[in-house]
Design an enzyme around this catalytic site. Sequence first.
Site, PDB file in Angstrom:
ATOM      1  N   ASP A 181     -12.586  23.757 -16.388  1.00 32.49           N
ATOM      2  CA  ASP A 181     -12.477  22.563 -15.557  1.00 32.49           C
ATOM      3  C   ASP A 181     -12.544  22.973 -14.088  1.00 32.49           C
ATOM      4  O   ASP A 181     -11.689  23.704 -13.602  1.00 32.49           O
ATOM      5  CB  ASP A 181     -11.143  21.861 -15.855  1.00 32.49           C
ATOM      6  N   GLN A 182     -13.592  22.542 -13.409  1.00 31.93           N
ATOM      7  CA  GLN A 182     -13.681  22.678 -11.958  1.00 31.93           C
ATOM      8  C   GLN A 182     -14.112  24.084 -11.512  1.00 31.93           C
ATOM      9  O   GLN A 182     -13.696  24.565 -10.478  1.00 31.93           O
ATOM     10  CB  GLN A 182     -12.357  22.278 -11.290  1.00 31.93           C
ATOM     11  N   CYS A 207     -13.653  14.647 -14.073  1.00 33.55           N
ATOM     12  CA  CYS A 207     -13.316  15.015 -15.452  1.00 33.55           C
ATOM     13  C   CYS A 207     -13.732  13.972 -16.484  1.00 33.55           C
ATOM     14  O   CYS A 207     -14.336  14.306 -17.502  1.00 33.55           O
ATOM     15  CB  CYS A 207     -11.805  15.261 -15.554  1.00 33.55           C
ATOM     16  N   HIS A 243      -9.057  14.615 -22.238  1.00 33.80           N
ATOM     17  CA  HIS A 243      -9.054  13.614 -21.165  1.00 33.80           C
ATOM     18  C   HIS A 243      -9.754  12.330 -21.593  1.00 33.80           C
ATOM     19  O   HIS A 243     -10.631  11.793 -20.907  1.00 33.80           O
ATOM     20  CB  HIS A 243      -9.690  14.173 -19.897  1.00 33.80           C
ATOM     21  N   ASP A 245     -17.081  21.251 -16.420  1.00 36.37           N
ATOM     22  CA  ASP A 245     -17.323  19.811 -16.294  1.00 36.37           C
ATOM     23  C   ASP A 245     -17.837  19.437 -14.909  1.00 36.37           C
ATOM     24  O   ASP A 245     -18.534  18.445 -14.735  1.00 36.37           O
ATOM     25  CB  ASP A 245     -16.059  19.016 -16.645  1.00 36.37           C
TER      26      ASP A 245
END
Length: 497
Positions: A18-19, A58, A109, A310
């Site tokens: 993530d990120q 996200c 999520h 993502d």
Amino acid sequence: MTTSTHEKRPNILLITVDQMRYDCLSLLGHPVIETPNLDELARTGVRFDHAYSATPTCVPARAAIFTGQKQTSHGRVGYQDRVPWNYDKTLPGELAKSGYHTQCVGKMHVYPARSLLGFHNVILHDGYLHHNRNKHSVPMQEHFNEVDDYLPWLRAQVPGADLLDLGLDCNASTVARPWALPEHLHPTNWTVSQSIDFLRRRDPSKPFFLWMSFVRPHSPLDPPQAYFDLYKDADFPDPVIGDWAMKEDPQGSGLNPVTSKGLVPKRRLRNAMAAYYALITHIDHQIGRFLQVLEEYGERNNTIIMFTSDHGELMGDHHLFRKTLPYEGSTHIPFIVNDPGDCLGLDKGNVVSEIIELRDIMPSLLEAASTEIPDTVEGNSIWDLARTNGKALERPWREYLHGEHAQGMDSTQWITDGWEKYIWYSQTGEEQFFNLAEDPGELHNLMDSPQAQERIHYWRSVLIQELEGREEGYVQDGRLVVGRKPVNILAHLRSNE
């Protein structure tokens, strides 16, 4: 499904972080970061150097992965929590129907949080989500303690422990400190430990699909001490700052620990960069740990591996932070595929330049699993690119990607082919055009360049074509209209709530 049939169908390991920025691989010559296991996956696999997240936050990014659809079809063109996920065809659902044992460990999520979305089982850790923690505004059944699997496990090891113990917000992109507990209790280690346990308890008569979904390097920036120490004294490259970027910060926005833009104190920014790189190296080492166990189970050579993020993290580029915006640090993502058993006949060590997007994951993995691709899927399988670098495709690959993100006054629409990029701020009318081939850092806005006008006119016309008929009214009489109210969720998805 018989064991012999299983042997003919590969396992699938989808690893998402993530990120993570596209450039955070030591293989690419990054002057600081160390990613030995990801480097090896790329060296012996195929790397896509123009992979993007079309709606870089996200929720919409994961909708693209789950559905294989572009943002206008899955309906999430901005970030909004608590919108039900009612998709008939999903990646894990189609694999489950075709005989795969499907498991997710880590971040989903989705909403409701415990929705399976086609998985046989989910071991969930979405990180700190405010809507799940606000006890005054949500039903009890949505409380974080009730939906998350990591926090109850952590409290069984350390009574009374909480995700807030370090004093770091989940969006504190410029504030960092080392993890205070033993490393094996970190969410990154937990995700791999639970994934390893899946190898023990999976159905051995079926191929498996495992989505190992890390919350980090998304903030909180809390790497274990050993990893923070690797970078705390490093000589970091300065973030790129365009000549169009903000020069002053009279309101002191950069002092806000959860800032998305501003002039951040230099020491704080350096600590944040050290922690961010440390989290990536920590993930890399844990991926190596999982691959060793996969080898111990005898499944390494029968497992297709895909790694991506993502979206990215601006981390001070142009005095900007986090994601959502259309710049390379936010939208451009790492993307690696590895096929150790040569199930797909990939050109190992190849680097593919065609532009791909998260929507391409679903058709690619379904094809790898010899599973029918639903007609709802709009992405394209990447395997022919990985075999030929696009030189012998039966049909032309996509010429460009349309990206967007609704975010109030910072709402943007953009078009890129990986070599050029046109950006339109829908609420202010500001336009930007970058020649990424010559200016990969997006340092120079060429909107006033006479030599760029033909290309600007072309890409603007492409965006107009993409936005024609949109409910927001972004286009009227063949022209872009400034100030039309953006929405996070398109009407066709809102009607299903």
